[in-house]
Design a protein around this motif. Structure first.
Motif, PDB file in Angstrom:
ATOM      1  N   GLU A  84      -7.392  45.648  -5.695  1.00  0.00           N
ATOM      2  CA  GLU A  84      -8.485  44.874  -5.635  1.00  0.00           C
ATOM      3  C   GLU A  84      -9.176  44.582  -4.265  1.00  0.00           C
ATOM      4  N   TRP A  85      -8.048  44.486  -3.365  1.00  0.00           N
ATOM      5  CA  TRP A  85      -8.464  44.203  -2.052  1.00  0.00           C
ATOM      6  C   TRP A  85      -9.079  45.022  -1.259  1.00  0.00           C
ATOM      7  N   ILE A  86      -8.362  46.367  -1.469  1.00  0.00           N
ATOM      8  CA  ILE A  86      -8.894  47.615  -0.859  1.00  0.00           C
ATOM      9  C   ILE A  86     -10.286  47.977  -1.238  1.00  0.00           C
ATOM     10  N   ARG A 193     -14.387  31.078  -3.390  1.00  0.00           N
ATOM     11  CA  ARG A 193     -15.405  30.341  -3.071  1.00  0.00           C
ATOM     12  C   ARG A 193     -15.512  30.313  -1.392  1.00  0.00           C
ATOM     13  N   HIS A 194     -14.282  30.195  -0.817  1.00  0.00           N
ATOM     14  CA  HIS A 194     -14.086  30.182   0.587  1.00  0.00           C
ATOM     15  C   HIS A 194     -14.718  31.587   1.163  1.00  0.00           C
ATOM     16  N   HIS A 195     -14.345  32.764   0.344  1.00  0.00           N
ATOM     17  CA  HIS A 195     -14.853  34.035   0.937  1.00  0.00           C
ATOM     18  C   HIS A 195     -16.473  34.108   0.955  1.00  0.00           C
ATOM     19  N   HIS A 196     -17.100  33.261   0.064  1.00  0.00           N
ATOM     20  CA  HIS A 196     -18.584  33.285  -0.101  1.00  0.00           C
ATOM     21  C   HIS A 196     -19.436  32.362   0.692  1.00  0.00           C
ATOM     22  N   TYR A 197     -18.802  31.132   1.051  1.00  0.00           N
ATOM     23  CA  TYR A 197     -19.340  29.806   1.570  1.00  0.00           C
ATOM     24  C   TYR A 197     -18.620  29.563   2.950  1.00  0.00           C
ATOM     25  N   LYS A 198     -17.345  30.304   3.217  1.00  0.00           N
ATOM     26  CA  LYS A 198     -16.785  29.893   4.362  1.00  0.00           C
ATOM     27  C   LYS A 198     -16.545  31.044   5.370  1.00  0.00           C
ATOM     28  N   ASN A 199     -16.035  32.046   5.164  1.00  0.00           N
ATOM     29  CA  ASN A 199     -16.091  33.376   6.067  1.00  0.00           C
ATOM     30  C   ASN A 199     -15.780  34.431   5.002  1.00  0.00           C
ATOM     31  N   GLU A 200     -16.641  35.413   5.246  1.00  0.00           N
ATOM     32  CA  GLU A 200     -16.745  36.825   4.361  1.00  0.00           C
ATOM     33  C   GLU A 200     -15.668  37.795   4.810  1.00  0.00           C
ATOM     34  N   HIS A 201     -15.012  37.406   5.918  1.00  0.00           N
ATOM     35  CA  HIS A 201     -13.887  38.325   6.353  1.00  0.00           C
ATOM     36  C   HIS A 201     -12.709  37.907   6.067  1.00  0.00           C
ATOM     37  N   TYR A 202     -12.502  36.983   5.062  1.00  0.00           N
ATOM     38  CA  TYR A 202     -11.326  36.524   4.458  1.00  0.00           C
ATOM     39  C   TYR A 202     -11.351  36.266   2.984  1.00  0.00           C
ATOM     40  N   TRP A 203     -10.270  36.111   2.627  1.00  0.00           N
ATOM     41  CA  TRP A 203     -10.056  35.790   0.943  1.00  0.00           C
ATOM     42  C   TRP A 203     -10.669  36.972   0.120  1.00  0.00           C
ATOM     43  N   PHE A 204     -10.196  38.277   0.310  1.00  0.00           N
ATOM     44  CA  PHE A 204     -10.854  39.131  -0.791  1.00  0.00           C
ATOM     45  C   PHE A 204     -10.432  39.599  -2.067  1.00  0.00           C
ATOM     46  N   THR A 205      -9.375  38.683  -2.216  1.00  0.00           N
ATOM     47  CA  THR A 205      -8.778  38.772  -3.854  1.00  0.00           C
ATOM     48  C   THR A 205      -9.606  38.122  -4.775  1.00  0.00           C
ATOM     49  N   VAL A 206      -9.879  38.562  -5.900  1.00  0.00           N
ATOM     50  CA  VAL A 206     -10.717  37.618  -6.959  1.00  0.00           C
ATOM     51  C   VAL A 206      -9.836  37.384  -8.202  1.00  0.00           C
ATOM     52  N   THR A 207      -8.981  37.837  -8.627  1.00  0.00           N
ATOM     53  CA  THR A 207      -8.253  37.681  -9.998  1.00  0.00           C
ATOM     54  C   THR A 207      -6.827  37.009  -9.698  1.00  0.00           C
ATOM     55  N   THR A 208      -6.443  37.122  -8.322  1.00  0.00           N
ATOM     56  CA  THR A 208      -5.180  36.222  -8.032  1.00  0.00           C
ATOM     57  C   THR A 208      -5.586  35.429  -6.971  1.00  0.00           C
ATOM     58  N   ASP A 213      -4.092  39.180  -0.235  1.00  0.00           N
ATOM     59  CA  ASP A 213      -4.740  38.825   1.259  1.00  0.00           C
ATOM     60  C   ASP A 213      -3.590  38.043   2.184  1.00  0.00           C
ATOM     61  N   ARG A 214      -2.575  37.528   1.503  1.00  0.00           N
ATOM     62  CA  ARG A 214      -1.241  37.117   2.485  1.00  0.00           C
ATOM     63  C   ARG A 214      -0.559  38.519   2.967  1.00  0.00           C
ATOM     64  N   LEU A 215      -0.567  39.615   2.237  1.00  0.00           N
ATOM     65  CA  LEU A 215       0.011  40.693   2.773  1.00  0.00           C
ATOM     66  C   LEU A 215      -0.824  41.296   3.555  1.00  0.00           C
ATOM     67  N   PHE A 216      -1.957  41.425   3.684  1.00  0.00           N
ATOM     68  CA  PHE A 216      -2.953  42.117   4.957  1.00  0.00           C
ATOM     69  C   PHE A 216      -3.532  41.144   5.873  1.00  0.00           C
ATOM     70  N   TYR A 219      -5.613  35.782   4.914  1.00  0.00           N
ATOM     71  CA  TYR A 219      -5.545  34.541   4.265  1.00  0.00           C
ATOM     72  C   TYR A 219      -5.038  33.519   4.982  1.00  0.00           C
ATOM     73  N   PRO A 220      -6.241  33.069   6.063  1.00  0.00           N
ATOM     74  CA  PRO A 220      -6.028  32.032   6.969  1.00  0.00           C
ATOM     75  C   PRO A 220      -6.128  30.439   6.411  1.00  0.00           C
ATOM     76  N   ASP A 221      -5.601  29.558   7.222  1.00  0.00           N
ATOM     77  CA  ASP A 221      -5.978  27.956   6.976  1.00  0.00           C
ATOM     78  C   ASP A 221      -7.456  28.056   6.850  1.00  0.00           C
ATOM     79  N   PRO A 222      -7.976  27.478   5.700  1.00  0.00           N
ATOM     80  CA  PRO A 222      -9.602  27.306   5.967  1.00  0.00           C
ATOM     81  C   PRO A 222      -9.863  26.068   6.966  1.00  0.00           C
ATOM     82  N   ALA A 223      -8.806  25.339   6.976  1.00  0.00           N
ATOM     83  CA  ALA A 223      -9.413  24.086   8.059  1.00  0.00           C
ATOM     84  C   ALA A 223      -9.566  24.764   9.565  1.00  0.00           C
ATOM     85  N   SER A 224      -8.662  25.596   9.683  1.00  0.00           N
ATOM     86  CA  SER A 224      -8.846  26.182  11.181  1.00  0.00           C
ATOM     87  C   SER A 224      -9.633  27.396  11.373  1.00  0.00           C
ATOM     88  N   THR A 225     -10.578  27.975  10.030  1.00  0.00           N
ATOM     89  CA  THR A 225     -11.150  28.989  10.203  1.00  0.00           C
ATOM     90  C   THR A 225     -12.744  28.690  10.288  1.00  0.00           C
TER      91      THR A 225
END
Length: 237
Positions: A84-86, A193-208, A213-216, A219-225
Motif C-alpha cells: 500500500e505504501w509503495i 487526515r494528516h496526509h491530506h491536510y498537514k503534509n502530503e510527503h508523510y503518512w502514506f498508509t491508509v488501512t493501517t 510509514d514507520r518502516l520507511f 511517520y513524523p511527529d505531527p506537532a513538529s512537522t
C-alpha cells in the motif's frame, strides 16, 4: 416551442446542486449504517465484491486444499501495508512526465491529484472504474496462470479482493464525517487526515495505523512537522 440553449446548463447545475445537498445531508449526523449505504452507491465496491464471489465459488468447486492455501493469505496480509505504501508513493503520487510527445501520467495519478484538491468529493475517493476494470482482468489472469495450482491462484484472488474491499471501505470512511470510535480506527483516521491536510510527503498508509510509514521513515511527529503548501495541489511547487 424552441428550447433555450441555456436549459442543459441549467439542468446540469441543478443536478450538481442536488449532489452537494445529498452529500451535506449525508455528513450531518452520519452513522455507520448511512455511511455504508452511500458506499454501496459507487461502482468499485460492487466490482470487487463480484470478483470476490466468483473467486469463492470457483475455489469451492476446484477444491484441492493444501497448506499453501493458508500461507498465501498470511504472506499477503503481512506484506499489504508495505504494498500500500509503495503504490501510494510511486503510483498515486507520480509526478507527470513526458517522453518526447508521450505524456507519462496514469489515470490513477490524475484522479489522485484531483482527490487531494477536493478530499471531500466522494466519487474521487474510489478506485477509478476504468483502471479497476483493467486491474480485475489482470488479477483474474494472474490467478489462472501465475500459480502452480488453480486452487492456489483462486486463494490469492479471494485474498486480494478482500484486501481491496477493506481498502476501499477504510479510505471512503476516513473521508466522511463518521467519527472514529475505536482506538485503531482513530489512529488510521488521524494519519490519513494528516496526509491530506498537514503534509502530503508523510503518512502514506491508509488501512493501517502507520506500520509501513514507520518502516520507511514517513511517520513524523505531527506537532513538529511543517504544514505543506502543496498538500491540496500536488507537484505544484
Amino acid at each position: 416551442m424552441t428550447k433555450s440553449k441555456a436549459e442543459p446548463d441549467t439542468v446540469e447545475a441543478h443536478a450538481r446542486a442536488k449532489v452537494r445537498r445529498d452529500e451535506r445531508a449525508l455528513r450531518r449526523g452520519l452513522t455507520l449504517g448511512r455511511a455504508f449505504g452511500e458506499f454501496l452507491r459507487h461502482p468499485s465496491p460492487w466490482m470487487i465484491a463480484t470478483t470476490l464471489v466468483g473467486a469463492v465459488i470457483g475455489r469451492v468447486v476446484v477444491g484441492d486444499w493444501q497448506t499453501s492455501d493458508l500461507l498465501v493469505p498470511a504472506v499477503m496480509l503481512a506484506f499489504f501495508p508495505v504494498f500500500e505504501w509503495i503504490v501510494h508513493v510511486t503510483v498515486l503520487h507520480w509526478r507527470p512526465r513526458r517522453l518526447g510527445p508521450i505524456a507519462l501520467d496514469s489515470e490513477l495519478a490524475r484522479k489522485h491529484r484531483e482527490h487531494h484538491v477536493d478530499p471531500r468529493n466522494i466519487p474521487l475517493i474510489f478506485i477509478p472504474t476504468k483502471t479497476l476494470s483493467a486491474l480485475i482482468v489482470v488479477l483474474i489472469a494472474s490467478a489462472a496462470f501465475a500459480f502452480p495450482r488453480l486452487g492456489l491462484g483462486l486463494t490469492f484472488l479471494i485474498t486480494i479482493t478482500l484486501l481491496g474491499l477493506g481498502y476501499e471501505w477504510t479510505h471512503y470512511l476516513v473521508h466522511t464525517d463518521y467519527k472514529p470510535k475505536g482506538s485503531l480506527y482513530r489512529a488510521v483516521w488521524r494519519n490519513h487526515r494528516h496526509h491530506h491536510y498537514k503534509n502530503e510527503h508523510y503518512w502514506f498508509t491508509v488501512t493501517t495505523s502507520g506500520t509501513a510509514d514507520r518502516l520507511f521513515g514517513t511517520y513524523p511527529d505531527p506537532a513538529s512537522t511543517e504544514t505543506s503548501p502543496t498538500a491540496r495541489n500536488l507537484h505544484s511547487a
